[in-house]
Design a protein around this motif. Structure first.
Motif, PDB file in Angstrom:
ATOM      1  N   GLN A 149      18.589 -11.803  13.130  1.00 20.69           N
ATOM      2  CA  GLN A 149      18.590 -12.572  13.487  1.00 20.69           C
ATOM      3  C   GLN A 149      19.047 -13.846  13.500  1.00 20.69           C
ATOM      4  O   GLN A 149      19.763 -14.783  13.616  1.00 20.69           O
ATOM      5  CB  GLN A 149      18.516 -12.572  15.299  1.00 20.69           C
ATOM      6  CG  GLN A 149      17.512 -13.004  15.587  1.00 20.69           C
ATOM      7  CD  GLN A 149      17.729 -12.632  16.306  1.00 20.69           C
ATOM      8  OE1 GLN A 149      17.037 -11.369  17.404  1.00 20.69           O
ATOM      9  NE2 GLN A 149      16.699 -14.210  17.579  1.00 20.69           N
ATOM     10  N   TYR A 150      17.796 -14.168  12.574  1.00 19.80           N
ATOM     11  CA  TYR A 150      17.254 -15.621  12.114  1.00 19.80           C
ATOM     12  C   TYR A 150      17.617 -15.967  10.353  1.00 19.80           C
ATOM     13  O   TYR A 150      17.504 -15.446   9.753  1.00 19.80           O
ATOM     14  CB  TYR A 150      15.661 -15.353  11.927  1.00 19.80           C
ATOM     15  CG  TYR A 150      15.065 -15.405  13.151  1.00 19.80           C
ATOM     16  CD1 TYR A 150      14.980 -16.173  14.194  1.00 19.80           C
ATOM     17  CD2 TYR A 150      14.703 -13.971  13.850  1.00 19.80           C
ATOM     18  CE1 TYR A 150      14.288 -15.827  15.057  1.00 19.80           C
ATOM     19  CE2 TYR A 150      13.976 -13.676  14.837  1.00 19.80           C
ATOM     20  CZ  TYR A 150      13.899 -14.582  15.502  1.00 19.80           C
ATOM     21  OH  TYR A 150      13.506 -14.030  16.710  1.00 19.80           O
ATOM     22  N   GLN A 151      18.380 -16.589  10.718  1.00 14.98           N
ATOM     23  CA  GLN A 151      18.477 -17.788   9.849  1.00 14.98           C
ATOM     24  C   GLN A 151      17.225 -18.913   8.862  1.00 14.98           C
ATOM     25  O   GLN A 151      16.527 -19.245   9.688  1.00 14.98           O
ATOM     26  CB  GLN A 151      19.649 -19.241   9.975  1.00 14.98           C
ATOM     27  CG  GLN A 151      20.126 -19.400   8.367  1.00 14.98           C
ATOM     28  CD  GLN A 151      21.008 -21.029   8.627  1.00 14.98           C
ATOM     29  OE1 GLN A 151      21.616 -21.835   9.593  1.00 14.98           O
ATOM     30  NE2 GLN A 151      21.667 -21.133   7.931  1.00 14.98           N
ATOM     31  N   CYS A 152      17.355 -17.735   7.469  1.00  6.75           N
ATOM     32  CA  CYS A 152      16.037 -18.366   6.550  1.00  6.75           C
ATOM     33  C   CYS A 152      16.636 -19.266   5.795  1.00  6.75           C
ATOM     34  O   CYS A 152      17.399 -18.993   4.937  1.00  6.75           O
ATOM     35  CB  CYS A 152      15.300 -17.238   6.235  1.00  6.75           C
ATOM     36  SG  CYS A 152      14.751 -16.025   7.632  1.00  6.75           S
ATOM     37  N   PHE A 153      15.637 -20.571   5.192  1.00  8.57           N
ATOM     38  CA  PHE A 153      15.940 -21.050   3.866  1.00  8.57           C
ATOM     39  C   PHE A 153      14.794 -20.549   2.711  1.00  8.57           C
ATOM     40  O   PHE A 153      13.202 -20.184   3.576  1.00  8.57           O
ATOM     41  CB  PHE A 153      15.272 -22.580   4.209  1.00  8.57           C
ATOM     42  CG  PHE A 153      16.544 -22.678   5.744  1.00  8.57           C
ATOM     43  CD1 PHE A 153      17.130 -23.357   4.794  1.00  8.57           C
ATOM     44  CD2 PHE A 153      15.828 -22.502   6.906  1.00  8.57           C
ATOM     45  CE1 PHE A 153      18.609 -23.892   5.421  1.00  8.57           C
ATOM     46  CE2 PHE A 153      17.243 -22.853   7.809  1.00  8.57           C
ATOM     47  CZ  PHE A 153      18.405 -24.080   7.817  1.00  8.57           C
ATOM     48  N   LYS A 154      15.418 -20.931   1.474  1.00  8.42           N
ATOM     49  CA  LYS A 154      14.030 -20.787   0.616  1.00  8.42           C
ATOM     50  C   LYS A 154      13.278 -21.597   0.243  1.00  8.42           C
ATOM     51  O   LYS A 154      13.441 -22.377   0.561  1.00  8.42           O
ATOM     52  CB  LYS A 154      15.182 -19.777  -0.308  1.00  8.42           C
ATOM     53  CG  LYS A 154      14.293 -19.813  -2.403  1.00  8.42           C
ATOM     54  CD  LYS A 154      15.242 -19.679  -2.717  1.00  8.42           C
ATOM     55  CE  LYS A 154      14.605 -18.556  -4.486  1.00  8.42           C
ATOM     56  NZ  LYS A 154      15.492 -18.500  -5.106  1.00  8.42           N
TER      57      LYS A 154
END
Length: 289
Positions: A149-154
């Motif tokens: 459910q989590y938006q993640c950044f690289k």
């Protein structure tokens, strides 16, 4: 009116401070390391095709582990969940020894004070490896994706690692006496490490020794090592105790690495020839970095 505004601001600060102190969470991680072993039957006559299959199966299970990261705003405990002992390969004439330099029994990190304590049970002796957390020079990338459910950044960074070599097997009986003379400093190459973090869990922490991003790290790709978060629980009903390990002989990382290298050589010498007689063969597989 000004008094009311001042009271509201004070209450907001108090609530925010209390939330920061009480904020806790648990994250479950699955780790996997790909290991491809191809042994030359000419130089390793004792290694049959069945043994190679057993070894591959053993190593696959050995490096599929589950860890729990218990954390708050300032500190964390990273611990492997208990599992059955991995299967062993070998017999009276052939032994396989796996040396995993990346494992940890209980890893405590204090990201506020930038220190860690790594409690390790090594061959029946407990060590407390204490040292500073090395700063990671992360580069924040533009790519994003969802993990659960989590938006993640690289984020990425470059580290230097020994150049990999093709593993062909080591017959310790034949080579152990020449090993010290042949050991040289390995050639180093660059490796790009990739992590995915979420701002929705506001802690600068993550699994193992990966930390220093503006959100919890949920995924790591470091060479052949992959770490993926499968579950996150924020403020669980039962309060989490994050206590620094205190049992064991205290050493720093450099001293511990020297101890491990000495133990490794002692294990190899166990399979050396005695009075001109062969004492079986051994293949050593070193995993780390």
């Amino acid at each position: 009116m000004k008094s009311i505004i001042r009271i509201i601001l004070v209450m907001t600060l108090v609530i925010s401070s209390a939330y920061a102190q009480d904020f806790q969470g648990e994250a479950t991680y699955k780790t996997q390391r790909s290991v491809d072993i191809k042994l030359d039957s000419t130089s390793n006559p004792g290694m049959t095709s069945d043994m190679q299959k057993q070894m591959q199966a053993m190593l696959k299970k050995q490096f599929q582990k589950t860890y729990t990261l218990s954390f708050n705003k300032e500190a964390s405990i990273y611990k492997e969940e208990e599992s059955l002992a991995p299967p062993q390969v070998g017999g009276s004439d052939f032994q396989v020894m796996v040396v995993d330099a990346g494992g940890s029994d209980v890893l405590y990190k204090n990201t506020k004070n930038k220190i860690y304590t790594d409690q390790k049970d090594t061959m029946g002796k407990v060590f407390l490896v204490k040292d500073d957390i090395e700063k990671i020079d992360w580069k924040l990338e533009k790519e994003t994706k969802f993990i659960g459910q989590y938006q993640c950044f690289k984020a990425t960074y470059v580290k230097m690692v020994p150049k990999p070599s093709t593993f062909s097997g080591i017959s310790v009986n034949e080579q152990i006496e020449e090993k010290d003379e042949e050991e040289n400093e390995p050639e180093m190459i660059e490796r790009v490490v990739t992590a995915w973090y979420t701002l929705e869990v506001p802690v600068n922490n993550g699994p193992a020794m990966y930390q220093g991003l503006p959100g919890l790290i949920l995924e790591v790709h470091d060479g052949k090592l992959n770490i993926v978060c499968s579950k996150v629980i924020i403020n669980p009903e039962s309060k989490i105790e994050i206590l620094e390990p205190s049992k064991g002989k205290e050493v720093n990382r450099e001293d511990y690495d020297k101890i491990m290298e000495k133990k490794r050589k002692e294990m190899l010498e166990r399979y050396a020839p005695r009075n001109g007689r062969r004492n079986g063969e051994s293949i050593e597989i070193r995993i780390g970095g």
